[in-house]
Enzyme design. Structure first.
Site, PDB file in Angstrom:
ATOM      1  NE  ARG A  94      -6.837  -2.599  -5.016  1.00 15.19           N
ATOM      2  CZ  ARG A  94      -7.115  -2.854  -3.731  1.00 15.19           C
ATOM      3  NH1 ARG A  94      -7.408  -4.088  -3.356  1.00 15.19           N
ATOM      4  NH2 ARG A  94      -7.102  -1.880  -2.840  1.00 15.19           N
ATOM      5  CB  ILE A 124      -0.024  -2.292  -2.343  1.00 12.55           C
ATOM      6  CG1 ILE A 124      -0.196  -1.710  -0.937  1.00 12.55           C
ATOM      7  CG2 ILE A 124      -0.725  -1.429  -3.385  1.00 12.55           C
ATOM      8  CD1 ILE A 124       0.492  -0.371  -0.733  1.00 12.55           C
ATOM      9  CB  CYS A 129      -9.038   0.205  -6.055  1.00  9.22           C
ATOM     10  SG  CYS A 129      -7.827   1.437  -6.599  1.00  9.22           S
TER      11      CYS A 129
END
Length: 300
Positions: free
Chosen positions: A190, A123, A184
């Site tokens: 994700r 992120i 993830c």
């Protein structure tokens, strides 16, 4: 499921052979207790996309219950006894998590699994990339080439390609009749992007207006994508803000531009959704999970 995993939906699908002890054991071995569950089943190939968070494997740990759950998922396939695990992170990031007591599945403990890293960044990288993209868009440029260089240097399109590549790999594996587990770190960023896009590729229903709404509810809202935190609906620290859902919509747009006849909607629908993610006009995207929406007496 609040007792087990507060960020999961109330209704989950798992292999029928699983016992409560196996499920509880697997949940304790997964980050945020997000154990492997069904995301999508492809009726023609009889293969399933499952999703979870990373295991708390560290360098040497293993969990008998987690192994049994993944083995049951692998055996549920009508065509292949193998389970493909898609870790959407770059390998170096996963290795760093492994050193911190988390990480990924060791195929020595999961011999029936094949492992694949797809290399989607975290992120923080995505947030920085969006900032650079905005700078490229709103800055004055001497030429079109200068503008395109600035866009390229933002890395945004590289990230979009990585997400699309992961979803394409998952959908191709499903079409071959092999079950896939996607995860993830915590399984809500994700993982949501990849599972949702793969479902979109595999099922024309999700390319209708009604189906696309259900897809967002399925893989983002119900499975605890942190809309409030990622979109900074409340004032506070922006270190966890990230354009995860915006990237998903961009990926859909990229496919829509290439195959417009395969969709019941156009880019105006995607823009409308994007605006409402941040305006929260209807409240659909409030809070970080179904349990939070229920707790705050808002359930859409």
């Amino acid at each position: 499921m609040d007792r087990l995993c507060s960020s999961y939906p109330e209704i989950l699908f798992i292999p029928t052979s699983m016992t409560n002890n196996i499920i509880y054991g697997s949940s304790k071995f997964r980050s945020k207790q997000r154990f492997p569950v069904l995301s999508y089943y492809h009726d023609s190939s009889k293969a399933a996309i499952c999703r979870s968070s990373q295991p708390l494997a560290g360098l040497t740990k293993k969990c008998k219950e987690d192994i049994l759950l993944l083995q049951a998922i692998a055996k549920s396939s009508h065509n292949s006894p193998q389970l493909v695990i898609v870790d959407t992170r770059p390998k170096i990031n996963a290795l760093a998590n492994k050193a911190k007591g988390k990480g990924f599945e060791d195929t020595k403990n999961y011999p029936f699994c094949k492992f694949y890293f797809s290399g989607i960044e975290n992120i923080h990288v995505m947030r920085e990339s969006r900032q650079k993209l905005f700078q490229a868009i709103y800055s004055n440029h001497d030429s079109y080439i200068s503008f395109m260089n600035a866009v390229d240097n933002s890395g945004w399109m590289k990230h979009i390609k990585a997400i699309l590549d992961a979803a394409i790999f998952v959908s191709q594996t499903i079409l071959c009749g092999t079950n896939v587990l996607v995860h993830c770190s915590d399984g809500w960023d994700r993982t949501s992007q990849t599972c949702a896009l793969a479902s979109l590729f595999l099922d024309p229903f999700y390319r209708t207006i009604h189906g696309f709404i259900i897809l967002i509810e399925k893989d983002f809202l119900s499975f605890g994508h942190r809309f409030s935190t990622r979109c900074q609906h409340l004032a506070g620290d922006n270190k966890n803000v990230a354009p995860i859902f915006l990237q998903f919509l961009d990926c859909v747009w990229q496919v829509l531009r290439q195959f417009p006849a395969s969709f019941q909607f156009n880019e105006l629908f995607l823009i409308y959704i994007s605006k409402n993610v941040y305006s929260c006009e209807y409240g659909t995207f409030l809070y970080n999970s179904v349990s939070e929406r229920k707790k705050n007496k808002y359930f859409k």
